[in-house]
Design a protein around this motif. Structure first.
Motif, short mmCIF file in Angstrom:
data_model
loop_
_atom_site.label_atom_id
_atom_site.label_comp_id
_atom_site.label_asym_id
_atom_site.label_seq_id
_atom_site.Cartn_x
_atom_site.Cartn_y
_atom_site.Cartn_z
N MET A 60 39.66 48.92 45.63
CA MET A 60 39.54 47.63 45.39
C MET A 60 40.48 46.94 45.85
N ARG A 118 43.33 44.09 46.18
CA ARG A 118 44.06 43.44 45.13
C ARG A 118 44.05 42.18 45.16
N SER A 119 43.34 41.70 44.19
CA SER A 119 43.25 39.91 44.19
C SER A 119 44.46 39.90 43.24
N TYR A 152 43.99 40.98 39.81
CA TYR A 152 44.30 42.34 39.78
C TYR A 152 45.86 42.62 39.58
N GLU A 153 46.73 41.78 40.57
CA GLU A 153 48.10 42.06 40.46
C GLU A 153 48.72 41.49 39.02
N ASP A 166 41.23 49.68 37.41
CA ASP A 166 41.09 48.66 38.03
C ASP A 166 40.50 47.50 37.71
N ALA A 193 42.10 46.19 34.43
CA ALA A 193 43.14 45.37 35.08
C ALA A 193 42.75 43.88 35.17
N GLU A 194 41.86 43.89 36.28
CA GLU A 194 41.56 42.35 36.71
C GLU A 194 40.83 41.56 35.69
N GLY A 240 44.07 40.89 33.59
CA GLY A 240 44.43 39.82 34.48
C GLY A 240 43.70 38.24 34.19
#
Length: 133
Positions: free
Chosen positions: A1, A3-4, A7-8, A41, A44-45, A49
């Motif tokens: 994926m 890493r936008s 996402y971070e 993932d 997370a985003e 996020g």
């Protein structure tokens, strides 16, 4: 994926909510499977996020909302995580217990009994973790 930025932000928020040690433990157990890594993932985003970082509600309130919705839907595995998050955001065992007890008149005693069994187990785990730290 890829890493936008979301996402971070989400990975950082997830660690903040659950704690580094517990997050690492989950990454090495639940999320060591490639399929579950994809789920982590995406969550997370999109969840951590995009939703948890929105303005308008503090993290403590957001954590309580999750505890209440999990209990209402009988989602005990998620409730375990969200109780942990709620405790880390400052809710006491007594406050969370009372919130769950209050719900028994609105969503039913059987659901709340299961939620309280889950809460009791998580509270004990967290007390043991704190004692051994």
């Amino acid at each position: 994926m890829a890493r936008s930025e979301l996402y971070e932000k989400g990975i950082a928020m997830r660690s903040e909510l659950l704690g580094e040690a517990f997050t690492d433990q989950m990454n090495q157990s639940t999320y060591d499977d490639p399929i579950m890594q994809k789920f982590r993932d995406v969550a997370a985003e999109t969840v951590f996020g995009a939703l948890w970082t929105r303005p308008g509600l503090d993290l403590k309130t957001r954590a309580l909302i999750c505890v209440i919705t999990d209990a209402t839907m009988g989602r005990d595995p998620e409730l375990e995580l969200h109780i942990r998050m709620a405790r880390r955001q400052g809710w006491t065992e007594e406050e969370l217990t009372e919130a769950l007890l209050h719900m028994s008149g609105y969503v039913g005693v059987p659901l709340i009994r299961e939620a309280l069994l889950t809460a009791s187990r998580v509270f004990k785990e967290m007390r043991n973790e704190e004692a051994s730290a």
